[in-house]
Design an enzyme around this catalytic site. Structure first.
Site, PDB file in Angstrom:
ATOM      1  N   ARG A   1       3.689 -18.908   7.382  1.00  0.00           N
ATOM      2  CA  ARG A   1       3.648 -18.127   6.434  1.00  0.00           C
ATOM      3  C   ARG A   1       3.813 -18.377   5.504  1.00  0.00           C
ATOM      4  NH1 ARG A   1       9.174 -17.392   5.127  1.00  0.00           N
ATOM      5  NH2 ARG A   1       9.930 -17.439   7.702  1.00  0.00           N
TER       6      ARG A   1
ATOM      7  N   TYR B   1      -1.529   4.393 -11.356  1.00  0.00           N
ATOM      8  CA  TYR B   1      -1.610   3.983  -9.005  1.00  0.00           C
ATOM      9  C   TYR B   1      -0.637   4.591  -9.383  1.00  0.00           C
ATOM     10  CZ  TYR B   1      -1.824   3.128  -4.541  1.00  0.00           C
ATOM     11  OH  TYR B   1      -2.009   3.281  -3.730  1.00  0.00           O
TER      12      TYR B   1
ATOM     13  N   ASP C   1      -4.359  -4.537 -13.627  1.00  0.00           N
ATOM     14  CA  ASP C   1      -5.147  -3.354 -12.411  1.00  0.00           C
ATOM     15  C   ASP C   1      -7.180  -3.513 -12.295  1.00  0.00           C
ATOM     16  OD1 ASP C   1      -5.357  -2.087  -9.176  1.00  0.00           O
ATOM     17  OD2 ASP C   1      -3.480  -1.145  -9.788  1.00  0.00           O
TER      18      ASP C   1
ATOM     19  N   LYS D   1     -10.129  -0.920  -0.990  1.00  0.00           N
ATOM     20  CA  LYS D   1     -11.058  -0.375  -1.231  1.00  0.00           C
ATOM     21  C   LYS D   1     -12.389  -1.402  -1.951  1.00  0.00           C
ATOM     22  CE  LYS D   1      -7.411   2.071  -2.227  1.00  0.00           C
ATOM     23  NZ  LYS D   1      -6.261   1.642  -3.042  1.00  0.00           N
TER      24      LYS D   1
HETATM   25  C1  LIG Z   1      -5.059   1.359  -3.380  1.00  0.00           C
HETATM   26  C2  LIG Z   1      -4.430   1.170  -4.590  1.00  0.00           C
HETATM   27  C3  LIG Z   1      -3.486   0.131  -4.519  1.00  0.00           C
HETATM   28  C4  LIG Z   1      -2.503  -0.163  -3.682  1.00  0.00           C
HETATM   29  O1  LIG Z   1      -3.120  -1.109  -3.280  1.00  0.00           O
HETATM   30  P1  LIG Z   1      -3.256  -0.923  -1.188  1.00  0.00           P
HETATM   31  O2  LIG Z   1      -3.907  -2.151  -0.642  1.00  0.00           O
HETATM   32  O3  LIG Z   1      -2.931   0.495  -0.701  1.00  0.00           O
HETATM   33  O4  LIG Z   1      -1.543  -1.654  -0.815  1.00  0.00           O
HETATM   34  C5  LIG Z   1      -3.060   0.109  -6.500  1.00  0.00           C
HETATM   35  N1  LIG Z   1      -3.976   0.143  -7.619  1.00  0.00           N
HETATM   36  C6  LIG Z   1      -4.977   0.424  -7.325  1.00  0.00           C
HETATM   37  C7  LIG Z   1      -5.829   0.983  -8.546  1.00  0.00           C
HETATM   38  C8  LIG Z   1      -5.000   1.273  -5.924  1.00  0.00           C
HETATM   39  O5  LIG Z   1      -5.934   1.997  -5.894  1.00  0.00           O
END
Ligand SMILES: *Cc1c(COP(=O)(O)O)cnc(C)c1O
Length: 370
Positions: free
Chosen positions: A47, A99, A170, A195
Site C-alpha cells: 500500500r 466534471y 483536470d 479515458k
Molecule cells: C472520468 C473523469 C474523471 C474521473 O475519473 P475516474 O477514473 O472515472 O474516477 C475526472 N475528470 C474527468 C474530466 C473525467 O472525464
C-alpha cells in the site's frame, strides 16, 4: 538537446543493464522482503509503494516533465488532491460546467467543512472575486465536456498567482500529449487515466502530476493512508496504453476534427461543439492545444430526444456507450443522465482511430435514421 515528451515517455524506465526487462514486469506481491529500516522498506507493504506503479509514474512524469502519482481512479486522485490542498484552504473555486463526479464528491465533502463555489471560468472578474473572498484552491478544466469550451490556462494561472491560490487543472480530456498545464503555471494536473491516456476502455485509474515536492509528499501520504492505490495489473495496462497515447490522440484528433467539420455542414445538425470551432476561443485553442483538439466532440441534432436516441442506436460502428478516449468510436445522448444539463438533442461522441471514410459513412447512415 532536451528530448520531446513522446520520446521520453517510451524511455522513462531507462533500462540499459544486461538482463534488465525491456518492459516492466507485473509485480503483484503485497509484501517485499525487508528486515531493517533502509530503502527496502519502500515496498515492504505495497500500500506504500509498488514497482509496477512506479514504472507507470515514471512514464507519466516523463510526459509532463514532473513527478506523478497513480491512484485507483480519477476520483481517488481528486480525493487525495482535495485533502492535500484543503488542509488550510477550505474553499475550492470550481468550473460551473466541470466534471460531474468532482462536483458530486465536493458536495459530499461540504459536511466536512469544505466549501466549493462554481464559477464561469471565462469570467475573470468572477474568478478573481471568488479567489479573494477567502484562501482558496482554483480548480479548472479545459476543454470542458460536453460543450468542449476552451479556457485560458495562462490567464487562470495569473489569477491564481495574484491571489496565492494553488491551481489544479483536470487535464483528462486533452491529456498530457495535447496540453501541458504545468508549463502554463498550474500547481498540479489531475488525469483520469481511464479515458484517452490508457485508451483501450479496459481499466479505471487516475493520476496527479506536479513539480511541487511538498505537495507530492502530502499526496503520497494521503494515498498510503487513504488506501486509494492502483492495482499492479491496472497500472501495467495503463502504462502499456500510455506508450501509444501521442500516436493515438493525434489520429483521434484528426478524425474528430474531420467529423466535426462534416457535421457542421450536415442538414440535420444545428450546432457542433469542438475545440477551435467557437470563434471567441479559436485562436486560444490553437495556441493552447497546438497538436490537436482531442477525441471528444458534441452536436445538437435537429430533432427531439427520441430522434437523437434513434440516431445513436442506428450506428454500426459508433458504440452506444458512455466515457470516452478509447481506440473505438462511441457516442451517447448525454441528457439520458439525470445529472446532465445538456439539451435533450445533444449527442456526445468520442472518436477513435478507425478509418475516417468508414466513420463518415456510418455517421451519415445513422443520421438518416428516422
Ligand atoms: C472520468 C473523469 C474523471 C474521473 O475519473 P475516474 O477514473 O472515472 O474516477 C475526472 N475528470 C474527468 C474530466 C473525467 O472525464
Amino acid at each position: 538537446m532536451a528530448r520531446r515528451p513522446q520520446t521520453r515517455v517510451l524511455h522513462a524506465a531507462g533500462h540499459r543493464a544486461d538482463g534488465a526487462p525491456s518492459s516492466p514486469p507485473i509485480d503483484t506481491s503485497s509484501v517485499h522482503i525487508s528486515s531493517g529500516s533502509g530503502d527496502g522498506t519502500r515496498h515492504a507493504y505495497t500500500r506504500l509503494g509498488n514497482p509496477t506503479w512506479e514504472a507507470l509514474e515514471k512514464a507519466l512524469g516523463a510526459l509532463e516533465d514532473a513527478s506523478a502519482l497513480a491512484f485507483a481512479s480519477g476520483q481517488a486522485a481528486t480525493m487525495a488532491l482535495v485533502h492535500a490542498l484543503c488542509a488550510e484552504r477550505k474553499r475550492l473555486v470550481t468550473p460551473g460546467d466541470g466534471y460531474y463526479g468532482a462536483r458530486k464528491l465536493l458536495g459530499e465533502l461540504t459536511s466536512f467543512g469544505i466549501e466549493f463555489e462554481p464559477v464561469d471560468l471565462a469570467d475573470r472578474g468572477a474568478v478573481r472575486a471568488a479567489l479573494t473572498a477567502a484562501p482558496a484552491v482554483l480548480w479548472a478544466e479545459t476543454p470542458t465536456n460536453p460543450f468542449l469550451r476552451v479556457h485560458d490556462l495562462e490567464a487562470l494561472a495569473a489569477l491564481a498567482r495574484e491571489t496565492e491560490s494553488p491551481l489544479v487543472v483536470d487535464n483528462t480530456t486533452a491529456t498530457a500529449a495535447l496540453q501541458c498545464p504545468l508549463d502554463h503555471g498550474a500547481t498540479a494536473t489531475l488525469t483520469s487515466l481511464t479515458k484517452s491516456s490508457s485508451g483501450h476502455s479496459d481499466v479505471i485509474l487516475g493520476a496527479v502530476a506536479t513539480r511541487d515536492a511538498a505537495l507530492l509528499e502530502r499526496l503520497g501520504t494521503w494515498r498510503a493512508a487513504g488506501g486509494g492505490i492502483p492495482g499492479a495489473f491496472e497500472a501495467w495496462i495503463a502504462h502499456r496504453g500510455l506508450l501509444t497515447l501521442p500516436l493515438r490522440i493525434e489520429r483521434q484528433s484528426a478524425n474528430a476534427h474531420a467529423l466535426a467539420t462534416h457535421l457542421a455542414q450536415h442538414a440535420r445538425v444545428r450546432a457542433v461543439h469542438y475545440p477551435g470551432f467557437d470563434p471567441a476561443t479559436a485562436e486560444l485553442a490553437r495556441r493552447q492545444m497546438p497538436r490537436g483538439g482531442g477525441p471528444l466532440l458534441s452536436f445538437e441534432l435537429d430533432g427531439d430526444a427520441a430522434a437523437a436516441e434513434r440516431v445513436v442506436r442506428a450506428a454500426e460502428l459508433f458504440m452506444p456507450a458512455t466515457s470516452f478516449g478509447g481506440v473505438e468510436s462511441s457516442w451517447e445522448r448525454r441528457a439520458r443522465w439525470a445529472s446532465e444539463s445538456a439539451p435533450a438533442n445533444l449527442i456526445r461522441m468520442s472518436v477513435g482511430i478507425e478509418d475516417l471514410a468508414d466513420l463518415t459513412a456510418d455517421l451519415d447512415a445513422a443520421l438518416a435514421a428516422r
